[in-house]
Design an enzyme around this catalytic site. Structure first.
Site, PDB file in Angstrom:
ATOM      1  N   VAL A   1      53.244  41.213  39.182  1.00 51.08           N
ATOM      2  CA  VAL A   1      52.327  42.357  39.129  1.00 51.08           C
ATOM      3  C   VAL A   1      51.383  42.205  37.940  1.00 51.08           C
ATOM      4  O   VAL A   1      51.819  42.114  36.785  1.00 51.08           O
ATOM      5  CB  VAL A   1      53.114  43.680  39.023  1.00 51.08           C
ATOM      6  N   LYS A   2      50.080  42.190  38.253  1.00 47.65           N
ATOM      7  CA  LYS A   2      49.075  42.006  37.204  1.00 47.65           C
ATOM      8  C   LYS A   2      48.706  43.379  36.644  1.00 47.65           C
ATOM      9  O   LYS A   2      48.336  44.298  37.393  1.00 47.65           O
ATOM     10  CB  LYS A   2      47.845  41.334  37.806  1.00 47.65           C
ATOM     11  N   VAL A   3      48.784  43.484  35.320  1.00 49.36           N
ATOM     12  CA  VAL A   3      48.620  44.774  34.643  1.00 49.36           C
ATOM     13  C   VAL A   3      47.598  44.600  33.519  1.00 49.36           C
ATOM     14  O   VAL A   3      47.640  43.596  32.799  1.00 49.36           O
ATOM     15  CB  VAL A   3      49.988  45.209  34.044  1.00 49.36           C
TER      16      VAL A   3
END
Ligand code: G3P
Length: 220
Positions: free
Chosen positions: A85-87
């Site tokens: 998950v890119k945050v």
């Protein structure tokens, strides 16, 4: 160094995967918006990518508030076990990184432009940090110098966060990332193609084939 492709284009992903050098894929909202089938459900695109490439696949949240980042991150992580998950690198983002890690969800902290930001991401428990080197170069800074700084800091304290060099614009960036000891480079399709090329390879191959043709033989 692992090689990821930086695209949401399925044809490019398939082709690079066929070459046998691909370890993963990174996407971002701008890359998804660039595609002709941008009306296609984002989760379906991520699932399709996960079925093609058997490695880490980064899919980005678009929420900016802690609770909303968690909500979107959990949805994305459920698509496939390989989803990372890119945050975004913000206080809410890093707080979410810590919570998601505790839930066993891996994160790629994106939009990193300084060594201190990378330090904070590692302390929050990021699986990957993404320094954007091309955008720093564009702004008159030295993007690759940032990668060197992060490598030194992470090695000083034995942080396990992986350094993924992003916003790569040319083959020199790839070589520099590998020499520094970056863990991953995410590379646009056009630049991956350029990595293969050398005029002396083309000229040398032509010469070999021309000389062989004069022999009139075949390898059977
Ligand atoms: O995926 C993030 C990063 O690689 C974006 O690159 O070219 O838009 O700066 P660029």
């Amino acid at each position: 160094m692992k090689i990821f492709i930086d695209t949401a284009n399925i044809d490019e992903i398939r082709q690079a995967n066929d070459w046998g050098i691909l370890d993963g894929v990174t996407t971002n909202p701008s890359l998804v918006a660039k595609e002709k089938d941008k009306g296609k459900d984002f989760k379906a695109i991520v699932k399709e990518i996960c079925e093609i490439v058997h490695g880490d696949i980064s899919a980005e949240v678009v929420a900016t508030k802690y609770e909303d980042i968690l909500h979107e991150g959990r949805i994305l992580a459920k698509i496939h076990k390989n989803v990372v998950v890119k945050v975004p690198l913000t206080p809410d983002g890093l707080k979410a990184v810590k919570t998601l890690k505790a839930e066993g969800i891996r994160t790629n902290v994106t939009l990193c432009f300084s060594a201190n930001q990378a330090l904070l991401a590692a302390k929050a428990g990021a699986y990957i940090i993404s320094p954007f080197i091309g955008r720093l170069d564009d702004a008159g800074h030295d993007g690759i110098e940032l990668v060197e700084e992060i490598r030194e800091i992470y090695d000083n304290y034995e942080f396990e966060t992986k350094i993924l060099v992003a916003s790569i614009r040319n083959p020199v960036h790839v070589k520099q990332a590998a020499m520094i000891g970056a863990d991953i480079a995410t590379i646009p399709f056009k630049v991956i193609e350029q990595l293969y090329r050398h005029p002396l390879t083309d000229a040398g191959l032509k010469q070999f084939l021309d000389d062989w043709a004069k022999l009139g033989q075949q390898i059977k």
